[in-house]
Write a protein that holds these residues in place. Structure first.
Motif, mmCIF file in Angstrom:
data_model
loop_
_atom_site.group_PDB
_atom_site.id
_atom_site.type_symbol
_atom_site.label_atom_id
_atom_site.label_comp_id
_atom_site.label_asym_id
_atom_site.label_seq_id
_atom_site.Cartn_x
_atom_site.Cartn_y
_atom_site.Cartn_z
ATOM 1 N N ASP A 1 29.681 41.753 40.001
ATOM 2 C CA ASP A 1 29.602 43.208 40.096
ATOM 3 C C ASP A 1 28.340 43.626 40.821
ATOM 4 O OD1 ASP A 1 27.357 43.867 38.137
ATOM 5 O OD2 ASP A 1 28.716 42.825 36.777
ATOM 6 N N ASN B 1 33.046 46.500 40.536
ATOM 7 C CA ASN B 1 33.490 45.112 40.388
ATOM 8 C C ASN B 1 33.672 44.477 41.765
ATOM 9 O OD1 ASN B 1 33.626 45.461 37.569
ATOM 10 N ND2 ASN B 1 35.691 46.296 37.734
ATOM 11 N N TRP C 1 38.499 49.343 39.313
ATOM 12 C CA TRP C 1 37.527 48.717 40.202
ATOM 13 C C TRP C 1 36.086 48.934 39.745
ATOM 14 C CZ3 TRP C 1 34.664 52.813 41.603
ATOM 15 C CH2 TRP C 1 35.305 54.054 41.735
ATOM 16 N N GLY C 2 35.882 49.742 38.716
ATOM 17 C CA GLY C 2 34.531 49.986 38.223
ATOM 18 C C GLY C 2 34.352 51.410 37.759
ATOM 19 N N LYS D 1 28.756 51.093 38.747
ATOM 20 C CA LYS D 1 28.943 49.647 38.644
ATOM 21 C C LYS D 1 30.290 49.333 39.282
ATOM 22 C CE LYS D 1 29.560 45.995 35.180
ATOM 23 N NZ LYS D 1 29.584 45.701 33.722
#
Length: 462
Positions: free
Chosen positions: A338, A332, A294-295, A330
């Motif tokens: 993002d 997503n 997910w980031g 960051k």
């Protein structure tokens, strides 16, 4: 073909040839048999020679096949190792993905050519012509208290950047790489009348050996991956840690530990900045990078020893503790978008935040250091309209808790900015974009000034 079969065929052929070419007087059976016997002896000798030659050829062929196989295996091993070394370098290439070789060293290069066209106005006074202050946002330089300027337009290619990387084969148990990066920002150069020449400068120059990094690089307290996709050099300057400096860093998985260059900045009782240069202990930084589908998130902490000597202010020697924390990342948002963010706070972090908007500490009446507390953060959202078109919006904020009795009320109290852009990629390595930005700075005495900017940029990544 077997030996018996070969003899039979040759004998039959010889007999046929003899019968066809012999005269009637020599066509008797005994004469034919005599000739066949003599020819058979000759054929057997020829076959033995052929067999011997065939054995030699087979041995040579086997040897050649073994040599070819060994050469192929060595070539494949070399190609595999070259790919591994290229992956260590990790630089995007348009033309040659596997880099080039000199001896045991694989090297590659990358960078971009960028042209910026900027038109901006400031409400509190005009920025000097030809100054770097007009090339990108520097919050502390936003004029306050003067006459409003008109829109000033400048063209610049100073952000053009070149980086060179190497990976040397020192065995499969170790990795040895280097990185050198140059651009032309914040340097002396020619005027806008004739040459527009600017001196190259070192951005980064470091060596990595296994888990270790030695050299000049981004501070471990900073999260480069969280910075937004902006046309401005930084985009969210007031709200982000930003620093490049010499350091030694150890990395293991997501954990990073570093000792970095110390440098104390002090605000004098008159509001001026002093850099004593008396630091003894390095800045200590720890960071952990947490990466998932997910980031990613990064959490960092820093501890500093601020120091002055008697010859700086004539008030004796003093030290103070500086420290801070930062959380950034960051995230997503769906398959194409993002969200990027950062938040930081601490005492004595001045030079690490927003291009040194305020200093690390002030000097009290007894000559002791009083660390200045700061808070900063930003958020930015990126949306991809298509494979060739994207937009970014972002905003940043900075706040300082200045001891006004020690710094005067002419220092920066807070600063913020917001931007939005549209970037078109007609072909993969080329970006063409337009960006609008508004930024503001306020002093402790309540006065403020703002900056309004339109920027158009073209960048070719190679």
């Amino acid at each position: 073909m077997s030996r018996i079969y070969t003899k039979t065929v040759l004998r039959a052929g010889l007999l046929a040839a003899t019968c066809l070419t012999a005269s009637p007087a020599l066509a008797q059976e005994s004469s034919v048999e005599d000739r066949l016997d003599r020819l058979e002896v000759l054929v057997e000798g020829l076959i033995e020679r052929l067999d011997q030659q065939q054995g030699v050829n087979e041995a040579q062929q086997n040897e050649m096949r073994e040599q070819s196989a060994a050469l192929l295996e060595a070539t494949q091993d070399l190609q595999t190792r070259q790919v591994e070394l290229s992956e260590q370098i990790a630089v995007p290439q348009q033309a040659q993905d596997e880099g080039s070789n000199i001896g045991k060293t694989t090297f590659t290069y990358a960078g971009y050519v960028k042209l910026d066209a900027i038109s901006q106005r400031t409400s509190g006074g005009q920025l000097p012509t030809g100054s770097i202050l007009r090339d990108f946002l520097i919050p502390v330089a936003i004029p306050v208290g003067g006459e409003a300027s008109g829109f000033d337009t400048d063209f610049s290619a100073r952000q053009t950047r070149f980086l060179f990387k190497t990976a040397t084969d020192v065995g499969t148990q170790h990795t040895l790489n280097s990185h050198i990066e140059l651009d032309f920002n914040v340097t002396e150069g020619g005027d806008e009348r004739i040459s527009n020449s600017f001196t190259p400068r070192i951005r980064q120059a470091f060596i990595t050996y296994d888990n270790w990094l030695f050299g000049q690089a981004w501070s471990t307290f900073m999260d480069v991956g969280a910075l937004p996709d902006s046309l401005d050099f930084i985009g969210v300057t007031p709200g982000t840690p930003f620093d490049r400096q010499p350091l030694i860093r150890w990395t293991k998985g997501g954990l990073q530990l570093a000792i970095e260059q110390p440098e104390t900045t002090v605000t004098t009782p008159e509001g001026a900045r002093i850099e004593p240069g008396d630091d003894t202990l390095p800045d200590f930084v720890a960071k952990y990078n947490f990466v998932r589908d997910w980031g990613r998130l990064s959490a960092a902490g820093i501890v500093r020893t601020l120091k002055i000597s008697d010859d700086d202010f004539g008030t004796g020697e003093d030290t103070a503790l500086g420290y801070g924390v930062a959380l950034s990342g960051k995230i997503n948002v769906g398959p194409r978008d993002d969200f990027r963010f950062s938040a930081s706070a601490g005492d004595g972090l001045g030079r690490y935040i927003g291009l040194n908007i305020v200093n690390d500490a002030a000097l009290d009446a007894e000559g002791n250091l009083d660390p200045i507390t700061t808070y900063a953060g930003f958020g930015a959202f990126r949306h991809l309209w298509s494979d060739q078109l994207r937009s970014n919006i972002g905003a940043a904020y900075f706040k300082a808790d200045n001891p006004v009795l020690l710094t005067t009320d002419q220092v920066t109290d807070e600063s913020w900015n917001a931007f939005g852009n549209l970037i078109w990629t007609p072909v993969d390595p080329l970006d063409i974009g337009i960006e609008l930005m508004y930024a503001e700075r306020a002093l402790e005495d309540g006065r403020s000034g703002n900056l309004q900017r339109v920027q158009v940029s073209t960048r070719y990544n190679f």
